[in-house]
Scaffold this motif. Sequence first.
Motif, PDB file in Angstrom:
ATOM      1  N   CYS A  80       0.876  -1.177   0.000  1.00  0.00           N
ATOM      2  CA  CYS A  80       0.000   0.000   0.000  1.00  0.00           C
ATOM      3  C   CYS A  80       0.909   1.221   0.000  1.00  0.00           C
ATOM      4  O   CYS A  80       2.115   1.109   0.149  1.00  0.00           O
ATOM      5  N   TYR A  81       0.328   2.362  -0.235  1.00  0.00           N
ATOM      6  CA  TYR A  81       1.117   3.580  -0.098  1.00  0.00           C
ATOM      7  C   TYR A  81       0.318   4.579   0.710  1.00  0.00           C
ATOM      8  O   TYR A  81      -0.914   4.508   0.799  1.00  0.00           O
ATOM      9  N   LEU A  82       1.041   5.477   1.331  1.00  0.00           N
ATOM     10  CA  LEU A  82       0.433   6.490   2.190  1.00  0.00           C
ATOM     11  C   LEU A  82       0.507   7.821   1.476  1.00  0.00           C
ATOM     12  O   LEU A  82       1.563   8.217   0.982  1.00  0.00           O
ATOM     13  N   ARG A  83      -0.637   8.496   1.427  1.00  0.00           N
ATOM     14  CA  ARG A  83      -0.744   9.786   0.753  1.00  0.00           C
ATOM     15  C   ARG A  83      -1.726  10.647   1.522  1.00  0.00           C
ATOM     16  O   ARG A  83      -2.459  10.164   2.382  1.00  0.00           O
ATOM     17  N   GLN A  84      -1.767  11.909   1.189  1.00  0.00           N
ATOM     18  CA  GLN A  84      -2.731  12.812   1.809  1.00  0.00           C
ATOM     19  C   GLN A  84      -4.144  12.406   1.389  1.00  0.00           C
ATOM     20  O   GLN A  84      -4.370  11.944   0.260  1.00  0.00           O
ATOM     21  N   LEU A  85      -5.105  12.561   2.294  1.00  0.00           N
ATOM     22  CA  LEU A  85      -6.510  12.399   1.916  1.00  0.00           C
ATOM     23  C   LEU A  85      -6.839  13.439   0.859  1.00  0.00           C
ATOM     24  O   LEU A  85      -6.351  14.570   0.920  1.00  0.00           O
ATOM     25  N   ARG A  86      -7.682  13.058  -0.100  1.00  0.00           N
ATOM     26  CA  ARG A  86      -7.969  13.969  -1.209  1.00  0.00           C
ATOM     27  C   ARG A  86      -9.450  14.026  -1.531  1.00  0.00           C
ATOM     28  O   ARG A  86     -10.177  13.062  -1.337  1.00  0.00           O
ATOM     29  N   ALA A  87      -9.834  15.164  -2.081  1.00  0.00           N
ATOM     30  CA  ALA A  87     -11.188  15.384  -2.600  1.00  0.00           C
ATOM     31  C   ALA A  87     -11.058  16.381  -3.750  1.00  0.00           C
ATOM     32  O   ALA A  87     -11.397  17.549  -3.625  1.00  0.00           O
ATOM     33  N   ASP A  88     -10.513  15.900  -4.868  1.00  0.00           N
ATOM     34  CA  ASP A  88     -10.309  16.777  -6.015  1.00  0.00           C
ATOM     35  C   ASP A  88     -10.737  16.055  -7.290  1.00  0.00           C
ATOM     36  O   ASP A  88     -11.262  14.944  -7.231  1.00  0.00           O
ATOM     37  N   THR A 128      -4.692   1.671  -7.850  1.00  0.00           N
ATOM     38  CA  THR A 128      -5.858   2.519  -8.129  1.00  0.00           C
ATOM     39  C   THR A 128      -5.891   3.783  -7.291  1.00  0.00           C
ATOM     40  O   THR A 128      -6.603   4.729  -7.626  1.00  0.00           O
ATOM     41  N   GLY A 129      -5.165   3.788  -6.185  1.00  0.00           N
ATOM     42  CA  GLY A 129      -5.216   4.920  -5.266  1.00  0.00           C
ATOM     43  C   GLY A 129      -6.416   4.874  -4.339  1.00  0.00           C
ATOM     44  O   GLY A 129      -6.622   5.786  -3.545  1.00  0.00           O
ATOM     45  N   GLY A 130      -7.223   3.799  -4.428  1.00  0.00           N
ATOM     46  CA  GLY A 130      -8.422   3.687  -3.603  1.00  0.00           C
ATOM     47  C   GLY A 130      -8.116   3.697  -2.113  1.00  0.00           C
ATOM     48  O   GLY A 130      -7.111   3.141  -1.656  1.00  0.00           O
ATOM     49  N   LEU A 131      -8.995   4.319  -1.350  1.00  0.00           N
ATOM     50  CA  LEU A 131      -8.823   4.475   0.088  1.00  0.00           C
ATOM     51  C   LEU A 131      -9.061   3.151   0.815  1.00  0.00           C
ATOM     52  O   LEU A 131     -10.135   2.556   0.702  1.00  0.00           O
ATOM     53  N   LEU A 132      -8.060   2.714   1.581  1.00  0.00           N
ATOM     54  CA  LEU A 132      -8.150   1.500   2.389  1.00  0.00           C
ATOM     55  C   LEU A 132      -8.276   1.823   3.872  1.00  0.00           C
ATOM     56  O   LEU A 132      -8.616   0.948   4.670  1.00  0.00           O
ATOM     57  N   GLY A 133      -7.980   3.056   4.245  1.00  0.00           N
ATOM     58  CA  GLY A 133      -8.031   3.452   5.654  1.00  0.00           C
ATOM     59  C   GLY A 133      -7.252   4.729   5.863  1.00  0.00           C
ATOM     60  O   GLY A 133      -6.940   5.452   4.914  1.00  0.00           O
ATOM     61  N   GLU A 134      -6.921   4.971   7.115  1.00  0.00           N
ATOM     62  CA  GLU A 134      -6.157   6.175   7.467  1.00  0.00           C
ATOM     63  C   GLU A 134      -5.217   5.821   8.610  1.00  0.00           C
ATOM     64  O   GLU A 134      -5.592   5.092   9.530  1.00  0.00           O
ATOM     65  N   VAL A 135      -4.006   6.340   8.552  1.00  0.00           N
ATOM     66  CA  VAL A 135      -3.041   6.196   9.633  1.00  0.00           C
ATOM     67  C   VAL A 135      -2.567   7.595   9.999  1.00  0.00           C
ATOM     68  O   VAL A 135      -2.439   8.461   9.128  1.00  0.00           O
ATOM     69  N   VAL A 136      -2.329   7.809  11.293  1.00  0.00           N
ATOM     70  CA  VAL A 136      -1.977   9.154  11.757  1.00  0.00           C
ATOM     71  C   VAL A 136      -0.863   9.109  12.793  1.00  0.00           C
ATOM     72  O   VAL A 136      -0.695   8.116  13.502  1.00  0.00           O
ATOM     73  N   LEU A 137      -0.145  10.203  12.852  1.00  0.00           N
ATOM     74  CA  LEU A 137       0.679  10.553  14.000  1.00  0.00           C
ATOM     75  C   LEU A 137       0.031  11.825  14.536  1.00  0.00           C
ATOM     76  O   LEU A 137       0.125  12.884  13.909  1.00  0.00           O
TER      77      LEU A 137
END
Length: 177
Positions: A11-19, A78-87
Amino acid sequence: MEPVEINAGTCYLRQLRADDRLDDRAALVEAFADPWHRRYIPDYQVNDLGQAGEYVALRARQWARDERCSWAIAEPTTGGLLGEVVLKNLDLPGATAEAGVWVHPVARGRGVATIAVGAALRFGFGALGLRTVTYQHAESNKASAAVARRCGFRLLRAEDINTGERELIWSRGPGEA
């Protein structure tokens, strides 16, 4: 700070997006409608696309203010959202933060939480110079306990909280695994 992307392998980690190129809002609404999700993440309401857009904007503001590093856990092709991880609760001068993660119902059981938390920890310890990262969850959340163990956290204590359920508090430093 500016958001960074992290290649975490499966998987890869990226900023949440709405564009117009990538829009996580519908997947956020789906995830936050899940009863399991609502049980363990009651602090946020994301019931429609508007609230999902506000959630994405909030996470962008938190990055900019050095309050929280928040990544969408994304499917690499696909870049599809699988979840969110945070610090979150970032204290850069004190070199501390708290890790957190949630996984979309369609991606549960695939190990993405462990992969994402591991990648976020490497970023926190390496790029941010954190010395201590904590992780906490409801005692009944066995999946979160498994993630904590797999990511090298050690259990510090259990605390009673107002919901009537105990919280387990874990900790990890940069050389521990």
